[in-house]
Design an enzyme around this catalytic site. Structure first.
Site, PDB file in Angstrom:
ATOM      1  N   GLY A   1       0.840  -1.196   0.000  1.00 11.27           N
ATOM      2  CA  GLY A   1       0.000   0.000   0.000  1.00 11.27           C
ATOM      3  C   GLY A   1       0.872   1.241   0.000  1.00 11.27           C
TER       4      GLY A   1
ATOM      5  N   GLY B   1      -0.542   4.534   0.193  1.00  8.83           N
ATOM      6  CA  GLY B   1      -1.294   5.726   0.594  1.00  8.83           C
ATOM      7  C   GLY B   1      -0.481   6.517   1.595  1.00  8.83           C
TER       8      GLY B   1
ATOM      9  CB  ALA C   1      -0.356   4.532   6.510  1.00  4.04           C
ATOM     10  N   GLY C   2       1.374   4.036   3.985  1.00  5.75           N
ATOM     11  CA  GLY C   2       2.358   3.196   3.308  1.00  5.75           C
ATOM     12  C   GLY C   2       3.501   3.987   2.707  1.00  5.75           C
TER      13      GLY C   2
ATOM     14  CB  SER D   1     -17.015  19.865   1.921  1.00  3.87           C
ATOM     15  OG  SER D   1     -16.651  20.382   3.167  1.00  3.87           O
TER      16      SER D   1
ATOM     17  NE  ARG E   1     -17.643  13.548   9.343  1.00  2.00           N
ATOM     18  CZ  ARG E   1     -16.420  13.338   8.883  1.00  2.00           C
ATOM     19  NH1 ARG E   1     -15.859  12.162   9.024  1.00  2.00           N
ATOM     20  NH2 ARG E   1     -15.761  14.298   8.272  1.00  2.00           N
TER      21      ARG E   1
ATOM     22  CD  GLU F   1     -10.212   3.587   5.956  1.00  2.00           C
ATOM     23  OE1 GLU F   1      -9.647   4.207   5.032  1.00  2.00           O
ATOM     24  OE2 GLU F   1     -11.422   3.322   5.937  1.00  2.00           O
TER      25      GLU F   1
ATOM     26  NE  ARG G   1     -11.696   8.958   9.648  1.00  3.14           N
ATOM     27  CZ  ARG G   1     -11.928  10.089   8.997  1.00  3.14           C
ATOM     28  NH1 ARG G   1     -11.452  11.226   9.439  1.00  3.14           N
ATOM     29  NH2 ARG G   1     -12.650  10.076   7.895  1.00  3.14           N
TER      30      ARG G   1
END
Lengths: 636, 223, 256
Positions: free
Chosen positions: A41, A43, A45-46, A285, A331, A425, A435
């Site tokens: 991955g 993204g 993080a990766g 948004s 949310r 995630e 979150r």
């Protein structure tokens, strides 16, 4: 025998990470190049992990199923990234960010992890600025902030409505630099299909080369999964088309525990479904709720055009039910309320949608002011729907957006399989049951830039894992199994397409494991998922060849995993007899219809071990709240 | 000086050569047109102008060599660019959407340039060669003007001349602003003006040069 | 939500692999005007799959116009007829009943077709690997507010940074030039104080790799800007030209 040890360091919460960093074993700079690390991955993080580890000297192999590392879905995040800089002098602090995040997560996250997240949030902003991320600035040249849901301070840094893009491109550029220097070997168009575990330790992965269909083996001293969330189990979600659970699910099947799978976030302001052909949902948004008013008709089955419904026949249900927060309710609450009015038969023009109306705001502030604030969003809306929101109220509806659940990890972000680390995630760690906005970007980068570079060194130095040859029999076995599985999809040669089955799964999940759940529905869902899974293995149709680009085959593999994960989500939701954050059980609510937590019995992380398909064993990690007092969220 | 040849041989370097030589040729065109305007002053004015140039012949020769080199670089680089750029897309689209995203002028530089080049050869072979090396004009003081009149009254020559200078205008319309872009002189505030100025310049050049054959073919009383 | 279905004739490029010759294949489809262009292809593929035929290979991911994965040439225009959107944001209501739509892959020597409408754009990554970054390691950087950046500079840098790397600029350019893509990255960093220390090295390296990969050169037709889904300005190309000249003249490195 699985034993859960969260490995939370001793000491006061504000000193845990510092102490831990000091106590961890180090690897001498010259020796780091003797270690290979696989990162799946690319993204936030990766990419940040791969770049940072390579900078330290490790040999990194990075994998993505995309054509380029720059395409990961982190790129779609719009709003911003939180950090406790307190640049605005409004009373923010690491402790406050920690507190807000734990509370926002409805007290189902690990305190120590969240505190560390808040602690490194400031370093992230420094790092990104140094990389050339063009954050919004004030005229004086300093960084600008905006405020976001769930917080009373302005702590969100942003780059227009494209913060995720800019942060990802920042991490991607750091990664590119290491690829250029030869410290990272980039494997694009590769999909990880199996984790290779030998003697209980993660040793490598098996991938499919998506161009020529070859099943390839890669070994390393440690494996990092940063493969994102699983919202696409719903078929329709705001996730990108190719987001999938395959990497973490197959690791789960190899023994990694899956934590809190039922915690999914349904975002309230997405564009509604337009028809059968819909492929995914688009997020608008949340800032729109600052000025837009949400309503539906008071009458059931009212098919009139919105402009023909007189004021007195409109129900501004959020303002009615939550007078103090109104249209800005959190949310989960906003999403559930929209579902309620639709279930009552009062959806906009009978559809799964509610109105988000700017008429009053335009009257009050003038069209120009609205244009300045939301012009860009209105344009997007018009491009997609063909309707002009200046004249006709927008139609919105909630959509699956983010999954708080994921593979279980300890404080070092290592799963219960030694050598298998999980970031972003894909893990369960920091958001609890819900979150907060602008926190996903923060977590991805915290894990990749500032946590894993330390903790992986400790693992390599202390455990001294051995790197196996890819000729090892287990690699060969796993490769063979993967090849067989791949061919099996093609050999079924049934009648139903992958998408048709996926859409049916999505409907089961949306109706029964979606915004609100109940015991009966969940039990039904489990049976229906099992039946559908059986149907899939008998009747799916995958044309084409496995030794070629075959996108249907890719999707079939991902769906096969969703069909299993879906069941575990329902099992987890059924087990959790309480309502918290994104998980709402209809049986557990207050008289006013608010979520009712059960802290006595459920203040734990539900980590599931797969014994066999359809049979999971629950491991509980009890959560201790020493610094944030358990309390009920109220938005009345 | 390896770095220099590498720099000029790069994609940006080649564009720089095009722009630099292009600007040189634009300057030449301006002088050429202004000089030619003496044709409207009658034989004496024009012949006098040519005689003046004759006096400083050595300097003119040096300039001519420089100009020749500029032409050669411009043409050589242009053809090279065109050829390499063609290779960058070996299979073209079935449906062309080019008219929707770019101007005809910008897409046809090689075509307009080629025709202008053919014209240039013919132009040199007629006026420049006759003026310099036929020997004749130097003996008869007013022959320059006569040569011009004679050629411009040949219909095919005049028509070709007009077509060529119109295409030269096309070439300049793109080339002028393009040179500024290549040099990096594109500023939000000024670039639109440069583009408009370039178009005006191209029109003036085309009309200016086209006016001579038209004048001598249709309006010159000497017939 | 609205309108009658459209009957369309599609002429879609099919090519089984990089080495094989491709051709256009005709398809007839009935589609809702609310569908996006890619949803139309999804539906067509679903139909083909149910008939046991190989679906049309095309790429997409976010379907929100930000990831840059999708990219089709529709009736000769990359990302279709509507300006400033990616293919995934194009909706069928922009077409008329009875239309014939030609769908082709991006075509460039540097973007070889892998299958049907999928092309290999890894050249962009190679250019990035050569210099599309600021050389800082994780940690040990100054506080974010230690570096003052004027709002308009940050904003101009952001304009360039908005590039999604889809390759439409290459697809649109008659020379298949990658100048808009490369210049957007060069500009983003050249504008910011953080990017200044290695600005010369960056532009020299990136241009060199760009040239080596077989992209054409820019002839200022500005087709790239017209077709760019993010409206990246050709002023970035001008800035890159400037950076490149300066680098070649002033940089003390003889070779990069």
């Amino acid at each position: 025998m699985v034993k859960l040890d969260s490995k939370i360091p001793e000491g006061h919460i504000s000193e845990k990470w510092t102490n831990h960093k000091f106590n961890m074993k180090l690897i001498n700079p010259a020796n780091k190049r003797k270690y290979d690390v696989i990162v799946v991955g690319t993204g936030l993080a990766g990419a940040s992990a791969a770049a940072s580890l390579a900078e330290l000297g490790y040999n990194v192999k990075a994998f993505t199923f995309h054509d380029s590392a720059r395409r990961a879905h982190s790129i779609s995040a719009q709003g911003g990234i939180n950090a406790a800089k307190n640049y605005q002098n409004d009373g923010d602090s690491i402790y406050r960010l920690f507190y807000d995040t734990v509370k926002g997560g409805d007290f189902r996250a690990r305190e120590a992890n969240v505190y560390r997240l808040a602690e490194v949030s400031n370093n992230i902003i420094d790092q990104c600025v140094a990389q050339g991320v063009p954050f919004a600035r004030e005229y004086g040249g300093l960084l600008d902030n905006r405020s976001f849901g769930g917080a009373q301070v302005s702590r969100t840094f942003y780059a227009r409505g494209q913060t995720g893009q800019q942060l990802l491109l920042g991490a991607y550029s750091a990664l590119s630099r290491q690829v250029g220097l030869g410290k990272v070997k980039m494997y694009s168009r590769r999909e990880m299909l199996e984790l290779v575990v030998v003697d209980g330790i993660a040793r490598g992965i098996v991938c499919r080369n998506l161009v020529n269909g070859e099943i390839e083996k890669y070994s390393a001293h440690a494996v990092i999964l940063a493969t994102g969330g699983y919202s696409n189990v719903f078929f329709l979600s705001t996730n990108a088309m190719n987001c999938n659970t395959t990497a973490i699910w197959r690791a789960h099947k190899k023994g990694a525990l899956f934590a809190n799978p039922c915690f999914t976030q349904i975002h309230p302001t997405c564009l509604p479904v337009h028809g059968e052909g819909q492929s995914k949902l688009t997020l608008m948004s949340e800032s729109l709720r600052n000025d837009g008013r949400i309503w539906v008709s008071k009458k059931k089955g009212d098919l009139r055009e919105p402009n023909e419904i007189p004021e007195e026949e409109r129900d501004y249900y959020l303002e009615r039910k939550y007078p103090s927060f109104g249209n800005l309710s959190p949310r989960d609450i906003s999403s559930r309320s929209a579902k309620e009015v639709f279930d009552e038969g009062r959806g906009a023009k009978g559809q799964e949608a509610v109105y988000l109306d700017f008429e009053d705001a335009i009257k009050r502030l003038g069209r120009k002011a609205i244009e300045e604030k939301y012009g860009n969003l209105f344009e997007i809306y018009e491009t997609i729907t063909g309707e002009n929101p200046y004249n006709v109220p927008m139609k919105i509806y909630p959509a699956p957006h983010y999954t708080m659940g994921g593979l279980w990890v300890d404080y070092n972000l290592m799963s219960n399989i030694p050598g298998l680390f999980v970031l972003g995630e894909a893990n369960f760690s920091d958001h609890g049951a819900n979150r907060l906005g602008a926190s996903a970007l923060m977590q991805g980068l915290a894990d990749g830039y500032f946590v894993i570079p330390y903790t992986i060194g400790n693992y390599l130095a202390a455990d001294k894992p051995e790197k196996l040859s890819v000729d090892h029999t287990e690699f060969e076995n796993v490769k063979k199994q993967t090849e067989d599985l791949t061919r099996k999809f093609i050999s079924i040669n049934g009648k139903q397409t992958v998408d048709d089955i996926h859409k049916r799964l999505g409907r089961i999940m949306w109706n029964k494991v979606g915004m609100s759940r109940n015991e009966n529905g969940l039990k039904e869902a489990i049976n229906e998922i099992r039946e559908l899974r059986e149907e899939f293995w008998k009747d799916v149709k995958v044309p084409g060849d496995d030794k070629d680009i075959n996108q249907t085959l890719e999707r079939a593999g991902r769906l096969a995993d969703y069909l299993e994960l879906a069941e575990l989500m329902a099992v987890d939701a059924l087990n959790r007899n309480e309502s918290c954050g994104g998980h709402f059980r209809e049986e557990y609510q207050t008289e006013e219809g608010e979520a009712l937590r059960n802290d006595e019995e459920y203040t734990y992380v539900a980590a599931w071990e797969m014994e066999e398909l359809g049979k999971w064993k629950l491991h509980k990690e009890d959560l201790q709240f020493e610094y944030v007092k358990l309390s009920t969220r109220s938005y009345k | 000086m390896g770095w220099l040849s590498e720099a000029l041989g790069s994609s940006i370097g080649k564009k720089f050569v095009m722009a630099f030589t292009g600007i040189g040729l634009i300057l030449f065109l301006i002088f050429h047109l202004v000089g030619n305007l003496t044709l409207y002053g009658g034989p004496e004015a024009f012949n006098g102008y040519v005689h003046t140039l004759d006096i400083v012949k050595p300097i003119i020769r040096v300039i001519e060599v420089g100009l020749g080199l500029v032409f050669i670089f411009h043409i050589y680089n242009g053809i090279k660019l065109w050829w390499e750029n063609k290779k960058a897309r070996p299979n073209d689209y079935k449906i062309s959407g080019k008219s929707k995203n770019s101007t005809l002028f910008s897409r046809t530089m090689i075509q307009t340039g080629s025709i202008v080049f053919i014209f240039l050869v013919l132009h040199l072979a007629t006026f420049w060669w006759l003026f310099n090396f036929s020997g004749e004009p130097h003996e008869k003081g007013d022959a320059y003007y006569a040569i011009v009149v004679e050629w411009f009254q040949i219909e095919w020559y005049a028509i070709f001349y007009v077509i060529a200078v119109i295409l030269l205008g096309f070439h300049l319309n793109h080339g002028f602003q393009s040179a500024f872009q290549t040099f990096g002189w594109n500023h939000k505030k000024y670039f639109q003006f440069i583009q408009k100025f370039g178009t005006a310049f191209a029109v003036i050049m085309a009309l200016g040069f086209a006016s001579f054959p038209i004048y001598f073919l249709f309006f010159y009383g000497g017939n | 939500m609205s309108g009658k279905h459209l009957n369309l004739k599609l002429k879609i490029w099919r090519q089984s692999g990089p080495q094989t010759a491709g051709s256009f294949v005709d398809y007839q489809i009935e589609v809702s005007p609310d569908d996006s262009f890619l949803e139309m292809l999804d539906e067509l593929n679903n139909k083909l799959e149910s008939e046991g035929k190989e679906p049309i290979a095309f790429e997409s991911d976010c379907r929100e116009g930000i990831c840059g994965t999708c990219g089709l040439v529709i009736n000769g225009q990359p990302h279709g007829p509507i300006p400033k959107i990616a293919t995934c944001q194009l909706h069928m209501r922009n077409f008329n009943n009875g239309d014939t739509i030609w769908i082709e892959p991006f075509r460039a020597k540097a973007f070889p077709v892998l299958k049907d409408l999928i092309v290999d754009r890894s050249g962009f990554d190679e250019i990035m690997n050569a210099g599309g970054f600021i050389s800082v390691n994780t940690g040990g950087v100054p506080d974010a507010n230690d570096i003052l950046i004027p709002k308009e500079v940050a904003s101009e840098s952001m304009d360039a940074a908005a590039c999604i790397g889809c390759g439409a600029c290459v697809a649109a350019c008659k020379n298949a030039s990658a100048m808009l893509f490369v210049s957007a990255k060069v500009s983003q960093f050249a504008l910011l104080p953080q990017g200044k220390p290695e600005r010369f090295r960056r532009v020299e390296k990136m241009v060199k790799v760009m040239d080596d990969l077989g992209f054409g050169s820019c002839t200022n037709t500005y087709a790239c800007e017209a077709e760019c889904p993010k409206g990246i300005s050709i002023r970035n190309i001008a800035r890159m030209n400037r950076e490149y000249f300066l680098a070649k003249v002033k940089s003390k490195e003889l070779e990069v």
